[in-house]
Design a protein around this motif. Structure first.
Motif, PDB file in Angstrom:
ATOM      1  N   THR A 119      39.072  35.982  50.285  1.00  0.00           N
ATOM      2  CA  THR A 119      39.176  36.167  48.930  1.00  0.00           C
ATOM      3  C   THR A 119      39.361  34.822  48.017  1.00  0.00           C
ATOM      4  O   THR A 119      38.583  34.584  47.096  1.00  0.00           O
ATOM      5  N   LEU A 120      40.258  33.966  48.214  1.00  0.00           N
ATOM      6  CA  LEU A 120      40.751  32.831  47.550  1.00  0.00           C
ATOM      7  C   LEU A 120      39.238  31.891  47.501  1.00  0.00           C
ATOM      8  O   LEU A 120      39.023  31.237  46.589  1.00  0.00           O
ATOM      9  N   MET A 140      36.221  32.647  48.203  1.00  0.00           N
ATOM     10  CA  MET A 140      34.958  32.924  47.415  1.00  0.00           C
ATOM     11  C   MET A 140      35.369  32.901  45.826  1.00  0.00           C
ATOM     12  O   MET A 140      34.607  32.519  45.069  1.00  0.00           O
ATOM     13  N   GLU A 141      36.563  33.065  45.289  1.00  0.00           N
ATOM     14  CA  GLU A 141      36.847  32.866  43.929  1.00  0.00           C
ATOM     15  C   GLU A 141      36.740  31.246  43.677  1.00  0.00           C
ATOM     16  O   GLU A 141      36.224  30.983  42.527  1.00  0.00           O
ATOM     17  N   LEU A 142      37.097  30.401  44.562  1.00  0.00           N
ATOM     18  CA  LEU A 142      36.903  28.935  44.329  1.00  0.00           C
ATOM     19  C   LEU A 142      35.581  28.697  44.104  1.00  0.00           C
ATOM     20  O   LEU A 142      35.089  28.054  43.315  1.00  0.00           O
ATOM     21  N   GLY A 191      33.158  30.877  43.357  1.00  0.00           N
ATOM     22  CA  GLY A 191      32.405  31.292  42.129  1.00  0.00           C
ATOM     23  C   GLY A 191      32.700  30.475  41.059  1.00  0.00           C
ATOM     24  O   GLY A 191      31.825  30.242  39.965  1.00  0.00           O
ATOM     25  N   GLN A 192      34.090  29.954  40.771  1.00  0.00           N
ATOM     26  CA  GLN A 192      34.419  29.120  39.678  1.00  0.00           C
ATOM     27  C   GLN A 192      33.726  27.848  39.575  1.00  0.00           C
ATOM     28  O   GLN A 192      33.353  27.386  38.437  1.00  0.00           O
ATOM     29  N   CYS A 226      45.756  28.169  51.622  1.00  0.00           N
ATOM     30  CA  CYS A 226      45.191  29.765  51.328  1.00  0.00           C
ATOM     31  C   CYS A 226      45.809  30.649  52.408  1.00  0.00           C
ATOM     32  O   CYS A 226      46.318  31.525  52.190  1.00  0.00           O
ATOM     33  N   CYS A 244      47.970  37.188  46.375  1.00  0.00           N
ATOM     34  CA  CYS A 244      46.681  36.744  46.162  1.00  0.00           C
ATOM     35  C   CYS A 244      46.116  37.065  44.656  1.00  0.00           C
ATOM     36  O   CYS A 244      45.595  36.225  44.065  1.00  0.00           O
ATOM     37  N   ILE A 292      44.891  34.504  41.681  1.00  0.00           N
ATOM     38  CA  ILE A 292      43.482  34.438  41.291  1.00  0.00           C
ATOM     39  C   ILE A 292      43.616  34.502  39.684  1.00  0.00           C
ATOM     40  O   ILE A 292      42.885  33.684  38.942  1.00  0.00           O
ATOM     41  N   ARG A 334      42.015  31.621  37.103  1.00  0.00           N
ATOM     42  CA  ARG A 334      41.049  31.804  36.015  1.00  0.00           C
ATOM     43  C   ARG A 334      41.782  31.408  34.690  1.00  0.00           C
ATOM     44  O   ARG A 334      40.838  31.139  33.753  1.00  0.00           O
ATOM     45  N   PHE A 387      42.472  24.319  41.617  1.00  0.00           N
ATOM     46  CA  PHE A 387      42.564  25.509  42.355  1.00  0.00           C
ATOM     47  C   PHE A 387      43.661  25.021  43.175  1.00  0.00           C
ATOM     48  O   PHE A 387      44.739  25.733  43.660  1.00  0.00           O
TER      49      PHE A 387
END
Length: 197
Positions: free
Chosen positions: A28-29, A31-33, A35-36, A85, A93, A97, A101, A118
């Motif tokens: 999850t972390l 994927m967030e990185l 995406g950002q 992570c 978590c 996030i 953001r 991050f």
């Protein structure tokens, strides 16, 4: 003969998650990185395109769009981030996030700066986890302490009680001396009875 078994052959069997919570947090972390980083690249490209349009006065984007720059993490940096992570607990978590953001929205970093941002968020979360864990250990030690044990011993050494060397006057002393007591200043107010003439 029933046709129900024949009609259900196309349904997928229910998926059971065989991943551990740590693996899910890691995925999850990361994927967030990613995406950002893509969003930062898109904003960077749009800013560059707007500058070119202002400088040239002509918009040729319909003719041929310039390839968007792609920034990717080096394998070493990716492994370091994944190792950090993996230390994050699942309960931290979501807050991690949200904080990431928030910082991205505040700073509007370039694509290569997103990974540093991050990493700083992950370090903040790890420090908060460590502080809360230490506070939990202290409260746990305090609750497991025997009643009247060490705390009472330290209290006894600090405060010496000498009941006979007191300067506080009591009612019993006045009764023993046959002196009228002073006006009440203890728990009850003094009630005065009006004199009759």
């Amino acid at each position: 003969m029933s046709l129900i078994p024949w009609l259900r052959w196309n349904e997928a069997p229910p998926r059971l998650s065989s991943r551990s919570p740590a693996e899910m947090v890691l995925e999850t972390l990361m994927m967030e990185l990613a995406g950002q980083m893509r969003a930062a690249e898109r904003q960077q490209w749009q800013r560059g395109h707007a500058v070119r349009k202002v400088c040239t006065g002509v918009d040729y984007s319909w003719l041929a769009s310039a390839p968007r720059p792609t920034y990717d993490l080096s394998p070493g940096e990716r492994l370091q981030l994944e190792a950090v992570c993996a230390k994050i607990r699942p309960s931290y978590c979501g807050p991690a996030i949200l904080r990431f953001r928030q910082l991205v929205a505040e700073h509007e970093p370039e694509a290569r700066e997103v990974s540093r941002l991050f990493r700083s968020v992950l370090q903040e979360v790890l420090e908060r986890m460590k502080q809360e864990e230490e506070a939990h250990k202290l409260t746990r030690q305090w609750s497991l302490r025997p009643r009247g044990g060490l705390a009472l011993a330290t209290f006894k050494t600090r405060a010496r009680i000498a009941p006979f060397a007191s300067d506080i006057r009591t009612i019993s002393e006045d009764v023993e001396r046959d002196t009228p007591p002073p006006p009440r200043t203890w728990s009850m107010p003094e009630f005065l009875v009006p004199k009759e003439d």
